[in-house]
Design an enzyme around this catalytic site. Sequence first.
Site, PDB file in Angstrom:
ATOM      1  N   LYS A   1       0.856  -1.187   0.000  1.00  0.00           N
ATOM      2  CA  LYS A   1       0.000   0.000   0.000  1.00  0.00           C
ATOM      3  C   LYS A   1       0.887   1.230   0.000  1.00  0.00           C
ATOM      4  CE  LYS A   1      -4.070   2.000   0.514  1.00  0.00           C
ATOM      5  NZ  LYS A   1      -3.643   3.097  -0.389  1.00  0.00           N
TER       6      LYS A   1
ATOM      7  N   LYS B   1       5.067   2.038   8.562  1.00  0.00           N
ATOM      8  CA  LYS B   1       3.881   2.786   8.954  1.00  0.00           C
ATOM      9  C   LYS B   1       2.670   1.863   9.086  1.00  0.00           C
ATOM     10  CE  LYS B   1       3.585   6.665   6.879  1.00  0.00           C
ATOM     11  NZ  LYS B   1       3.363   7.707   5.853  1.00  0.00           N
TER      12      LYS B   1
ATOM     13  N   LYS C   1       5.121   2.137  -2.985  1.00  0.00           N
ATOM     14  CA  LYS C   1       5.149   3.545  -3.378  1.00  0.00           C
ATOM     15  C   LYS C   1       5.370   3.640  -4.874  1.00  0.00           C
ATOM     16  CE  LYS C   1       4.622   7.423  -1.071  1.00  0.00           C
ATOM     17  NZ  LYS C   1       3.666   7.610   0.026  1.00  0.00           N
TER      18      LYS C   1
ATOM     19  N   THR D   1      -4.665  12.684   6.868  1.00  0.00           N
ATOM     20  CA  THR D   1      -3.272  12.744   7.319  1.00  0.00           C
ATOM     21  C   THR D   1      -3.122  13.773   8.436  1.00  0.00           C
ATOM     22  OG1 THR D   1      -2.467  12.075   5.133  1.00  0.00           O
ATOM     23  CG2 THR D   1      -0.900  13.175   6.599  1.00  0.00           C
TER      24      THR D   1
ATOM     25  N   SER E   1      -7.257   5.348   4.312  1.00  0.00           N
ATOM     26  CA  SER E   1      -7.196   4.606   3.050  1.00  0.00           C
ATOM     27  C   SER E   1      -7.577   3.147   3.274  1.00  0.00           C
ATOM     28  CB  SER E   1      -5.791   4.693   2.451  1.00  0.00           C
ATOM     29  OG  SER E   1      -5.603   5.895   1.742  1.00  0.00           O
TER      30      SER E   1
ATOM     31  N   ASN F   1      -1.670  20.191   0.988  1.00  0.00           N
ATOM     32  CA  ASN F   1      -2.920  19.621   1.480  1.00  0.00           C
ATOM     33  C   ASN F   1      -2.864  19.315   2.975  1.00  0.00           C
ATOM     34  OD1 ASN F   1      -5.631  18.293   1.064  1.00  0.00           O
ATOM     35  ND2 ASN F   1      -4.463  16.503   1.685  1.00  0.00           N
TER      36      ASN F   1
END
Length: 426
Positions: free
Chosen positions: A72, A96, A108, A192, A355, A226
Amino acid sequence: MLDDERGPLLRQALSRLDAAAAYLDLDPDVAEKLGAPRETLKARLLIRMDDGSRRAFTAWRCRYDDTRGPTKGGIRYHPASTMDEVEALAFWMTFKCAVMNLPYGGGKGAIRVDPHGLSRAELERLSRAYVQAFAGVIGPERDIPAPDVYTDAMVMGWMADEYGSLTGAPAPAVVTGKPVALGGSLGRGDATARGGWYLLRHLAARLGVEDQPGRVRRAIVQGYGNAGRHMARLLASDGWTIVGVSDSRGAVAAPGGIDLDALDAAKARGGVGLLEGPGVRRVDPDEILALDAELLVPAALEEMIHAGNVHLITAPVVLELANGPVTPEADEVLAARGITVLPDILANAGGVTVSYFEWVQNRQGWYWGEAEVHERLKAAMEREGDAIGDRVAALGIDWRTAAYVHGLARLADAIAAHGTQTDFRG
């Protein structure tokens, strides 16, 4: 993989693994498995531009480790992206997900491109070309992309649509961070920042930044994108005063506080450096680090705090919303000065956590309200924050090392469950 095949950023990331391993009794199989990516693919994306010409862009997708589940991780569009960066980011995602106890490994992706130089139609063609190139890598049960730097919900919607076209059936769970109308989750847009905010509020007393009558709490946001914008809003809603902000085009400082509505208007005009108002002054981006504040939030790119500017920091708490914003050398300086760093693999994990919620909702076809998403995110951040805080206290180590110990313990258990050298030695 030989050491010289690892780029400098990945080698720095792996130093965190070495530091954490000293506090665990690990089988050698663990270091062997986590010492290099499982696979990294590179592609050349060739698209038709609006003027009729064709142009090629380099792209990557890395699946670092899938011991705990499908990989992921986001896809970033940036002109300075490299394979080394992608692999380091995938390593961080591996930890993470383990820190948050999500059933994922780390991945990634990136395209080396300045998206500001593309039209919306060119951006769509590029995004669809990425899926065409990596369709054999990604999938709802194998590797699940998400937004990252300069990618957004619309880009994810294009990617999900392209994947569905290639496979012959809608597959919303192939990516997360999609528009809500296309199967995205409520609460994903600010996840986030919100996760970091929940963590900070929960640990405030332990960190010495709790709200008290008559106390002014000041924060600096390095990177007003963001995540940084949402964090500034959440902090302000909780009584914090934002005294310094930077983006890729400049920085401003205002000891009396920044008007966030005016800041957003300046950002829309071309950057935070265009902000004007009482007490506002334009400064060099590094200068905001030296402002008097209780909290610094790095929310830009990796390695933004380094040996050359770490001495400027006065804030006693640093909360990493960006991935890898503090170099190992700077980390040592901060630790020696008693500055607490809430590390990226915990502090910015709200994005991947929501997510995961989106992926679950896509797979079960049952969608949650925003309040439920927020409640589940808050519980997850507080649970893992407490667990890592307990390791800090028990082992007498810094928060970053404790977070890596926490994640590594879960990864080691999963690797050992497949059998290690001890199980197979005759």
